[in-house]
Design an enzyme around this catalytic site. Structure first.
Site, PDB file in Angstrom:
ATOM      1  N   ASN A 119      -9.542 -40.659  38.691  1.00 21.49           N
ATOM      2  CA  ASN A 119      -9.138 -39.775  39.331  1.00 21.49           C
ATOM      3  C   ASN A 119      -9.091 -38.731  38.558  1.00 21.49           C
ATOM      4  O   ASN A 119      -9.319 -38.756  36.784  1.00 21.49           O
ATOM      5  CB  ASN A 119      -7.788 -40.326  39.383  1.00 21.49           C
ATOM      6  CG  ASN A 119      -6.922 -38.827  39.607  1.00 21.49           C
ATOM      7  OD1 ASN A 119      -6.589 -38.259  40.669  1.00 21.49           O
ATOM      8  ND2 ASN A 119      -5.447 -39.014  39.483  1.00 21.49           N
ATOM      9  N   HIS A 121      -6.105 -35.618  36.278  1.00 25.87           N
ATOM     10  CA  HIS A 121      -5.446 -35.741  36.395  1.00 25.87           C
ATOM     11  C   HIS A 121      -4.866 -33.982  35.303  1.00 25.87           C
ATOM     12  O   HIS A 121      -5.163 -34.052  34.205  1.00 25.87           O
ATOM     13  CB  HIS A 121      -4.352 -36.467  35.894  1.00 25.87           C
ATOM     14  CG  HIS A 121      -2.862 -36.518  35.974  1.00 25.87           C
ATOM     15  ND1 HIS A 121      -2.091 -36.269  36.459  1.00 25.87           N
ATOM     16  CD2 HIS A 121      -2.075 -36.027  34.868  1.00 25.87           C
ATOM     17  CE1 HIS A 121      -0.906 -35.715  36.847  1.00 25.87           C
ATOM     18  NE2 HIS A 121      -0.719 -35.301  35.951  1.00 25.87           N
ATOM     19  N   SER A 148      -7.416 -34.521  32.042  1.00 26.35           N
ATOM     20  CA  SER A 148      -7.660 -36.326  32.038  1.00 26.35           C
ATOM     21  C   SER A 148      -8.684 -36.799  33.448  1.00 26.35           C
ATOM     22  O   SER A 148      -8.251 -36.531  34.385  1.00 26.35           O
ATOM     23  CB  SER A 148      -7.019 -37.022  32.131  1.00 26.35           C
ATOM     24  OG  SER A 148      -5.546 -36.686  30.934  1.00 26.35           O
ATOM     25  N   ASP A 157      -1.433 -42.328  37.905  1.00 29.65           N
ATOM     26  CA  ASP A 157      -2.071 -41.194  36.358  1.00 29.65           C
ATOM     27  C   ASP A 157      -2.306 -42.473  35.443  1.00 29.65           C
ATOM     28  O   ASP A 157      -2.226 -42.124  34.393  1.00 29.65           O
ATOM     29  CB  ASP A 157      -1.138 -40.403  36.222  1.00 29.65           C
ATOM     30  CG  ASP A 157      -1.050 -39.663  37.375  1.00 29.65           C
ATOM     31  OD1 ASP A 157      -2.436 -39.374  38.684  1.00 29.65           O
ATOM     32  OD2 ASP A 157      -0.701 -39.272  37.902  1.00 29.65           O
TER      33      ASP A 157
HETATM   34  C1  GRF Z   1      -6.168 -30.848  41.103  1.00 32.83           C
HETATM   35  O1  GRF Z   1      -5.254 -29.795  39.809  1.00 32.83           O
HETATM   36  C2  GRF Z   1      -6.193 -31.600  40.095  1.00 32.83           C
HETATM   37  O2  GRF Z   1      -6.378 -32.148  38.792  1.00 32.83           O
HETATM   38  C3  GRF Z   1      -5.192 -32.775  41.038  1.00 32.83           C
HETATM   39  O3  GRF Z   1      -5.209 -32.412  41.982  1.00 32.83           O
HETATM   40  C4  GRF Z   1      -5.864 -29.898  42.430  1.00 32.83           C
HETATM   41  C5  GRF Z   1      -6.310 -30.629  43.535  1.00 32.83           C
HETATM   42  O4  GRF Z   1      -7.115 -29.713  43.031  1.00 32.83           O
HETATM   43  N1  GRF Z   1      -5.161 -33.758  40.756  1.00 32.83           N
HETATM   44  P1  GRF Z   1      -8.283 -28.800  44.006  1.00 32.83           P
HETATM   45  O5  GRF Z   1      -7.766 -29.458  45.563  1.00 32.83           O
HETATM   46  O6  GRF Z   1     -10.107 -29.764  43.734  1.00 32.83           O
HETATM   47  O7  GRF Z   1      -8.720 -27.141  44.371  1.00 32.83           O
END
Ligand code: GRF
Length: 208
Positions: A119, A121, A148, A157
């Protein structure tokens, strides 16, 4: 040559998904094996999966000619039932690694114990887990936020960090300008982190 099959799960805009497809899909890399030998490996993003039928990312996946399955979590009675259905789909496609890119559902052990999952974050973990992490970092007074990339386990997370980077908040930054810088950082860090997780050197040998 070995092919490593990846699936990307998303819920909304899908900018990270698009970036990962453009950076990694159908590309050949060199991998360092545990035996100290090298191996050519092709990465294939075989499938994208979305839980939200309204997500803009579905259009992005279609434009990139990558199969996109929509499984609406509201059609399932429990988190486990939804996770089982996703897992079955990924196993049918013989997926080796699952990548979350803005996937807004908490995964149960039914899923996380069966398939290695990564994932991204938008904070410098362990700070600011959960929702609104960019705003939390911006308002914290720490003077920095970050991005991260981590392995996924049962804790939100909370899995082992693969790669992370801090980003300073400048005097002139607004929440919007800081957010834009975080997204730019995400797009450079996520492909690198996936290659690191797979023991792949980042210099690509060949573009197919
Ligand atoms: C990103 O900021 C990611 O870190 C978080 O959700 C957002 C997704 O953005 N988990 P996108 O859909 O890839 O534009």
């Amino acid at each position: 040559m070995k092919t490593c099959k990846l699936a990307i799960l998303f819920s909304g805009n899908g900018s990270n998904m698009q970036n990962l497809i453009e950076s990694l899909h159908d590309k050949t890399f060199t991998r360092q094996k545990e035996t100290n030998t090298k191996q050519e490996i092709k990465l294939e993003i075989s499938l994208t999966l979305c839980n939200n039928p309204q997500a803009y990312g579905i259009t992005r996946a279609q434009n990139l000619n990558i199969p996109c399955k929509v499984l609406n979590h509201e059609d399932f009675n429990s988190r486990e039932a939804f996770d089982r259905a996703m897992l079955e789909l990924l196993q049918n496609h013989q997926i080796d690694l699952c990548i979350l890119a803005g996937f807004m559902r908490i995964l149960t052990p039914t899923f996380t114990q069966k398939i290695p999952t990564i994932n991204i974050h938008p904070s410098y973990l362990p700070a600011h887990k959960g929702m609104n992490a960019i705003k939390q970092s911006f308002d914290s007074g720490d003077g920095y936020g970050g991005v991260s990339v981590h392995w996924v386990n049962e804790e939100l997370d909370g899995g082992e960090i693969i790669l992370q980077k801090k980003l300073s908040i400048e005097q002139s930054d607004t929440l919007q300008s800081f957010e834009a810088k975080i997204y730019t950082l995400e797009h450079s860090l996520y492909p690198q982190a996936i290659l690191k997780a797979l023991n792949i050197e980042s210099n690509r040998t060949q573009s197919l």
